[in-house]
Design a protein around this motif. Sequence first.
Motif, PDB file in Angstrom:
ATOM      1  N   ARG A  46       0.617  -1.334  -0.001  1.00 57.52           N
ATOM      2  CA  ARG A  46       0.096   0.151   0.072  1.00 57.52           C
ATOM      3  C   ARG A  46       0.827   1.096  -0.005  1.00 57.52           C
ATOM      4  O   ARG A  46       0.543   2.346  -0.654  1.00 57.52           O
ATOM      5  N   VAL A  47       1.723   1.265   1.003  1.00 53.22           N
ATOM      6  CA  VAL A  47       2.817   2.599   0.710  1.00 53.22           C
ATOM      7  C   VAL A  47       3.411   2.556  -0.565  1.00 53.22           C
ATOM      8  O   VAL A  47       3.394   3.647  -1.151  1.00 53.22           O
ATOM      9  N   ALA A  48       3.852   1.317  -1.151  1.00 55.71           N
ATOM     10  CA  ALA A  48       4.495   1.622  -2.428  1.00 55.71           C
ATOM     11  C   ALA A  48       3.602   2.204  -3.408  1.00 55.71           C
ATOM     12  O   ALA A  48       4.056   3.118  -4.316  1.00 55.71           O
ATOM     13  N   GLU A  49       2.485   1.822  -3.323  1.00 54.63           N
ATOM     14  CA  GLU A  49       1.494   2.312  -4.544  1.00 54.63           C
ATOM     15  C   GLU A  49       1.384   3.794  -4.218  1.00 54.63           C
ATOM     16  O   GLU A  49       1.007   4.611  -5.326  1.00 54.63           O
ATOM     17  N   ILE A  50       1.095   4.227  -3.045  1.00 57.76           N
ATOM     18  CA  ILE A  50       0.843   5.732  -2.844  1.00 57.76           C
ATOM     19  C   ILE A  50       2.112   6.560  -3.332  1.00 57.76           C
ATOM     20  O   ILE A  50       1.889   7.506  -3.698  1.00 57.76           O
ATOM     21  N   LEU A  51       3.352   5.835  -3.071  1.00 58.99           N
ATOM     22  CA  LEU A  51       4.340   6.672  -3.533  1.00 58.99           C
ATOM     23  C   LEU A  51       4.763   6.611  -5.042  1.00 58.99           C
ATOM     24  O   LEU A  51       5.701   7.244  -5.434  1.00 58.99           O
ATOM     25  N   GLY A  52       3.987   5.611  -5.861  1.00 59.89           N
ATOM     26  CA  GLY A  52       4.234   5.814  -7.185  1.00 59.89           C
ATOM     27  C   GLY A  52       4.837   4.601  -7.757  1.00 59.89           C
ATOM     28  O   GLY A  52       5.233   4.438  -8.743  1.00 59.89           O
ATOM     29  N   TYR A  91       8.749   2.634 -11.030  1.00 58.35           N
ATOM     30  CA  TYR A  91       8.470   3.802 -10.359  1.00 58.35           C
ATOM     31  C   TYR A  91       7.959   5.172 -11.434  1.00 58.35           C
ATOM     32  O   TYR A  91       9.017   5.143 -12.412  1.00 58.35           O
ATOM     33  N   ALA A  92       7.005   5.799 -11.058  1.00 57.55           N
ATOM     34  CA  ALA A  92       6.756   6.833 -11.803  1.00 57.55           C
ATOM     35  C   ALA A  92       6.030   7.867 -10.790  1.00 57.55           C
ATOM     36  O   ALA A  92       5.474   7.379  -9.811  1.00 57.55           O
ATOM     37  N   TYR A  93       5.855   8.977 -11.245  1.00 60.23           N
ATOM     38  CA  TYR A  93       5.156  10.143 -10.286  1.00 60.23           C
ATOM     39  C   TYR A  93       3.947   9.676  -9.903  1.00 60.23           C
ATOM     40  O   TYR A  93       3.160   9.507 -10.973  1.00 60.23           O
ATOM     41  N   ARG A  94       3.552   9.894  -8.502  1.00 59.83           N
ATOM     42  CA  ARG A  94       2.204   9.838  -8.268  1.00 59.83           C
ATOM     43  C   ARG A  94       1.779  11.085  -7.620  1.00 59.83           C
ATOM     44  O   ARG A  94       2.107  11.522  -6.759  1.00 59.83           O
ATOM     45  N   LYS A  95       0.727  11.707  -8.222  1.00 57.93           N
ATOM     46  CA  LYS A  95       0.230  13.139  -7.974  1.00 57.93           C
ATOM     47  C   LYS A  95      -0.210  12.839  -6.354  1.00 57.93           C
ATOM     48  O   LYS A  95      -0.951  12.062  -6.130  1.00 57.93           O
ATOM     49  N   GLY A  96       0.192  13.896  -5.614  1.00 59.88           N
ATOM     50  CA  GLY A  96      -0.312  13.890  -4.290  1.00 59.88           C
ATOM     51  C   GLY A  96       0.161  12.995  -3.138  1.00 59.88           C
ATOM     52  O   GLY A  96      -0.459  12.804  -2.300  1.00 59.88           O
ATOM     53  N   GLN A 119       8.967  13.856  -4.278  1.00 62.46           N
ATOM     54  CA  GLN A 119       8.284  14.872  -5.011  1.00 62.46           C
ATOM     55  C   GLN A 119       8.981  16.267  -5.466  1.00 62.46           C
ATOM     56  O   GLN A 119       8.635  16.560  -6.473  1.00 62.46           O
ATOM     57  N   ALA A 120       9.988  16.596  -4.614  1.00 60.78           N
ATOM     58  CA  ALA A 120      10.925  17.711  -4.732  1.00 60.78           C
ATOM     59  C   ALA A 120      11.946  17.090  -6.247  1.00 60.78           C
ATOM     60  O   ALA A 120      11.771  18.065  -7.142  1.00 60.78           O
ATOM     61  N   ILE A 121      12.281  16.013  -6.345  1.00 62.38           N
ATOM     62  CA  ILE A 121      13.134  15.728  -7.443  1.00 62.38           C
ATOM     63  C   ILE A 121      12.062  15.604  -8.860  1.00 62.38           C
ATOM     64  O   ILE A 121      12.471  16.092  -9.716  1.00 62.38           O
ATOM     65  N   GLN A 122      11.165  15.051  -8.539  1.00 63.66           N
ATOM     66  CA  GLN A 122      10.090  15.322  -9.554  1.00 63.66           C
ATOM     67  C   GLN A 122       9.864  16.324 -10.093  1.00 63.66           C
ATOM     68  O   GLN A 122       9.769  16.835 -11.363  1.00 63.66           O
ATOM     69  N   ARG A 123       9.386  17.294  -9.225  1.00 66.26           N
ATOM     70  CA  ARG A 123       9.101  18.960  -9.536  1.00 66.26           C
ATOM     71  C   ARG A 123      10.161  19.514 -10.331  1.00 66.26           C
ATOM     72  O   ARG A 123       9.832  20.134 -11.475  1.00 66.26           O
ATOM     73  N   ARG A 124      11.326  19.223  -9.976  1.00 60.70           N
ATOM     74  CA  ARG A 124      12.654  19.744 -10.657  1.00 60.70           C
ATOM     75  C   ARG A 124      12.603  19.136 -12.101  1.00 60.70           C
ATOM     76  O   ARG A 124      13.402  19.810 -13.085  1.00 60.70           O
TER      77      ARG A 124
END
Length: 214
Positions: A46-52, A91-96, A119-124
């Motif tokens: 579940r944690v993994a799914e949330i993080l993308g 792994y890929a970006y997960r919104k929120g 999130q910070a790395i993806q934003r950049r």
Amino acid sequence: MSEIIEITVYRLDELSDAARDKARVWYREGGFDDDWYDAVYEDFQRVAEILGLNLKTRTVRLMGGGTRQEPCIWFRGFWSQDDGACFETFYAYRKGAPRLIREYAPKDTELHRIADALQAIQRRNFYQLRAEAGHRGHYCHEYCMGISVERDSPTYQDMTADAEEGVIEALRDLARWLYRQLEREYYYLSSDEVVDEAIIANGYTFTEAGHRFG
């Protein structure tokens, strides 16, 4: 000529302290359920799914001849410096993700930190980073994960200088987090209190010296 031998057996609470310790050792060595870590695995999925993360799976054969899919998670523990946990994933970006992980695990600041870092790395990188992790070698700690990172940019932009290292370290931190959950669960289940409850609930009996009888 056959003989009838009588022996007195005891329940756990009837044993001496030394015999009770021996009974606990027996349970820890052979009475543990093979699936004691299932709850930790379910939580991690579940944690993994949330993080993308999309965990890879493998086919496992069942005793009855069928098969099932299990997540590619491995661990070894909990006694040497080479012990640890690892996993295989996409792994890929997960919104929120930072908000969602705080809703799921409001007190786990390490998970919050990992989600914030990703999130910070993806934003950049305009949320275009992707990664794949696979298991390599014979051990099961976080450095046994071969991790590749790329940027899926329609204009072929390169990753920022910190992107690859940042994603790799975040995934390895997640493997370290998983190992700590497994370690905590194992030591909880092997504690005297929980072991005693399991022995009593199963109605096991012992000789006066603490050897398993029935």
